[in-house]
Design an enzyme around this catalytic site. Sequence first.
Site, PDB file in Angstrom:
ATOM      1  N   ASP A  45      -5.137  -4.116  11.668  1.00 53.41           N
ATOM      2  CA  ASP A  45      -5.790  -2.778  10.742  1.00 53.41           C
ATOM      3  C   ASP A  45      -7.097  -2.182  11.570  1.00 53.41           C
ATOM      4  O   ASP A  45      -7.846  -3.145  12.019  1.00 53.41           O
ATOM      5  CB  ASP A  45      -6.489  -3.572   9.492  1.00 53.41           C
ATOM      6  CG  ASP A  45      -5.289  -3.697   8.476  1.00 53.41           C
ATOM      7  OD1 ASP A  45      -4.029  -3.392   8.744  1.00 53.41           O
ATOM      8  OD2 ASP A  45      -5.676  -4.042   7.383  1.00 53.41           O
ATOM      9  N   LYS A 102      -0.537   3.225   5.948  1.00 51.08           N
ATOM     10  CA  LYS A 102       0.032   3.021   4.473  1.00 51.08           C
ATOM     11  C   LYS A 102       0.438   3.952   3.446  1.00 51.08           C
ATOM     12  O   LYS A 102      -0.460   5.128   3.554  1.00 51.08           O
ATOM     13  CB  LYS A 102      -0.913   2.073   3.880  1.00 51.08           C
ATOM     14  CG  LYS A 102      -1.005   0.813   4.669  1.00 51.08           C
ATOM     15  CD  LYS A 102      -2.102  -0.353   3.788  1.00 51.08           C
ATOM     16  CE  LYS A 102      -2.481  -1.570   4.754  1.00 51.08           C
ATOM     17  NZ  LYS A 102      -1.153  -2.601   4.879  1.00 51.08           N
ATOM     18  N   GLY A 174      -7.335  -8.843   2.400  1.00 47.86           N
ATOM     19  CA  GLY A 174      -8.496  -8.795   2.148  1.00 47.86           C
ATOM     20  C   GLY A 174      -9.445 -10.053   1.558  1.00 47.86           C
ATOM     21  O   GLY A 174     -10.431 -10.070   1.340  1.00 47.86           O
ATOM     22  N   ARG A 186       7.129 -19.631   3.122  1.00 48.42           N
ATOM     23  CA  ARG A 186       8.066 -20.810   2.715  1.00 48.42           C
ATOM     24  C   ARG A 186       9.127 -20.687   1.718  1.00 48.42           C
ATOM     25  O   ARG A 186      10.021 -21.087   1.842  1.00 48.42           O
ATOM     26  CB  ARG A 186       6.849 -21.914   2.115  1.00 48.42           C
ATOM     27  CG  ARG A 186       5.973 -22.770   3.054  1.00 48.42           C
ATOM     28  CD  ARG A 186       5.627 -23.835   2.515  1.00 48.42           C
ATOM     29  NE  ARG A 186       4.801 -24.607   3.382  1.00 48.42           N
ATOM     30  CZ  ARG A 186       5.339 -25.596   4.499  1.00 48.42           C
ATOM     31  NH1 ARG A 186       6.391 -25.932   4.385  1.00 48.42           N
ATOM     32  NH2 ARG A 186       4.355 -26.339   4.974  1.00 48.42           N
ATOM     33  N   GLY A 235      -4.453 -12.306   4.601  1.00 50.11           N
ATOM     34  CA  GLY A 235      -5.400 -13.545   4.804  1.00 50.11           C
ATOM     35  C   GLY A 235      -5.483 -14.295   6.315  1.00 50.11           C
ATOM     36  O   GLY A 235      -5.984 -15.295   6.268  1.00 50.11           O
ATOM     37  N   GLY A 256      -5.396  -7.947   9.030  1.00 49.51           N
ATOM     38  CA  GLY A 256      -6.412  -6.859   8.444  1.00 49.51           C
ATOM     39  C   GLY A 256      -7.513  -6.960   8.569  1.00 49.51           C
ATOM     40  O   GLY A 256      -8.327  -6.816   9.521  1.00 49.51           O
ATOM     41  N   SER A 257      -8.431  -7.449   7.736  1.00 50.21           N
ATOM     42  CA  SER A 257      -9.619  -7.804   7.356  1.00 50.21           C
ATOM     43  C   SER A 257     -10.334  -8.748   8.325  1.00 50.21           C
ATOM     44  O   SER A 257     -11.460  -8.714   8.990  1.00 50.21           O
ATOM     45  CB  SER A 257     -10.123  -8.024   6.240  1.00 50.21           C
ATOM     46  OG  SER A 257      -9.405  -7.194   5.125  1.00 50.21           O
TER      47      SER A 257
END
Lengths: 313, 193
Positions: A45, A102, A174, A186, A235, A256-257
């Site tokens: 990101d 996005k 995030g 999983r 995450g 991402g973050s």
Amino acid sequence: METMWIARQAGGKRCMRMAEVEVERTQYQLNKELAQMLKGGVIMDVTNPEQARIAEAAGACAVMALERIPADIRAAGGVSRMSDPKMIKGIQDAVSIPVMAKCRIGHFVEAQILEAIDIDYIDESEVLSPADDTYHIDKTRFRVPFVCGAKDLGEALRRIAEGASMIRTKGEPGTGDVVQAVRHMRMVNAEIARIASLRDDELFQAAKDLQVPYELVQLVHDERRLPVVNFAAGGIATPADAALMMQLGAEGVFVGSGIFKSGDPAKRADAIVKAVIHYQEPTVIAQLSEDLGEAMVGINEQEIDLLMAERGK
Amino acid sequence: MNVAVLAIQGAFVEHENMLRRLGVTCVELRGASDLRKPFDALVLPGGESTVQGKLLRELGMSDDIKQRIADGMPVLATCAGLILLADRVVNDPRTYLRTLPIVVRRNAYGRQLGSFRTLGDVHGIDAHGKGAFPMEFIRAPYVEEVGDDVEVLAKIDTHVVAVRYHNQVATAFHPELTGDTRVHELFLDMIEK
């Protein structure tokens, strides 16, 4: 997949000539193949051209252009929408690798805009506020490829039936908490294993249970995998997180973050790229994990009110 | 016969699947230590050349691979692989192995909406069966200039999309994504010679 695609196109649009069907099918195939080229890579990101250049130099195989990274979207609250096309174009000009962006779930006009600016991949994403609480975008109407999130096999196959050419876990963007990405990966793997173990005559009921076309269930049964590339997202904040997702069967990762919310983005980005290659080598991952500076602070799953992964089923 | 496939990013599994179909044992190259394993030829797969090039260098694999190619080891390079081998990239200052005297243009057909599939003739694969070859171009490069002794194997419109230079075969398209094994067979024939 290919037969189903032709059959469905032909059935849905009876007046469509076979030549046109062939063109659409070819584009879908090319779109799945672009995802194949991204395998073993990290998609990062970025919010401006400078970050995009840092990501490319660190070895990102693509960047996701967005105005605010998920951690900030979560912190700011309110409605979050597709990014300013001008900002996305700035990033397209800054790098040579594929640029993704996005749009909101169900917001087919945002998708039309992204296609119009020649984006390489659209993420119909739960990270933005959904525009439609029932319908996803009919992605078969687009030439541009789509990646969509999925928590389980049914969701993944529904998105593929709608025309998605790549799937990712939904994770919980995030947060810097990898628990949901792990759970989704999983879950998808377990359901694929279950489908693969079924007798042929049990697949019809499986299709009904999953609320997906029979042909897709049959494909999963025969190939023992999703018919498109499957990445992990949500995450992922450390080289160990990335390697964990790869060992669980992801074909690549979205970060991402985790990168630009950390102390030393360039170094962390580089380490995550290398951890994805060497995901089976703990000694290498140990070296890569040294001295990365501060990781993003993160929020535990239990501490958040808004579960983005619950958006769009 | 062992064929090494550069396995640091991209569509390397697709090459391995095709090579296995042809009865070849594959060795994955993920780091410098893998270069100690025995292999007779090398495949540079599609993916992102910026990622692969950076990792080749930082994982300490570039010099060894370059030397092997210079010493005559057969190499098949597709898409990003073609860029890794090229002497120069017209629209990008980054260069990598530079063993193949060609000048290429990256993303020559534009972004993903410019990706396409077509049929074309590939010179030299006729021995393996007749007919045009299915070519998948994914954000593909093409060759703008070829040096001395570089044989043009395929052209689409006016652009060169496949070349051979002694022990090196490079394509802008992706034979590994089709069911057609003829380009891989052409490559394997070079080992047996």
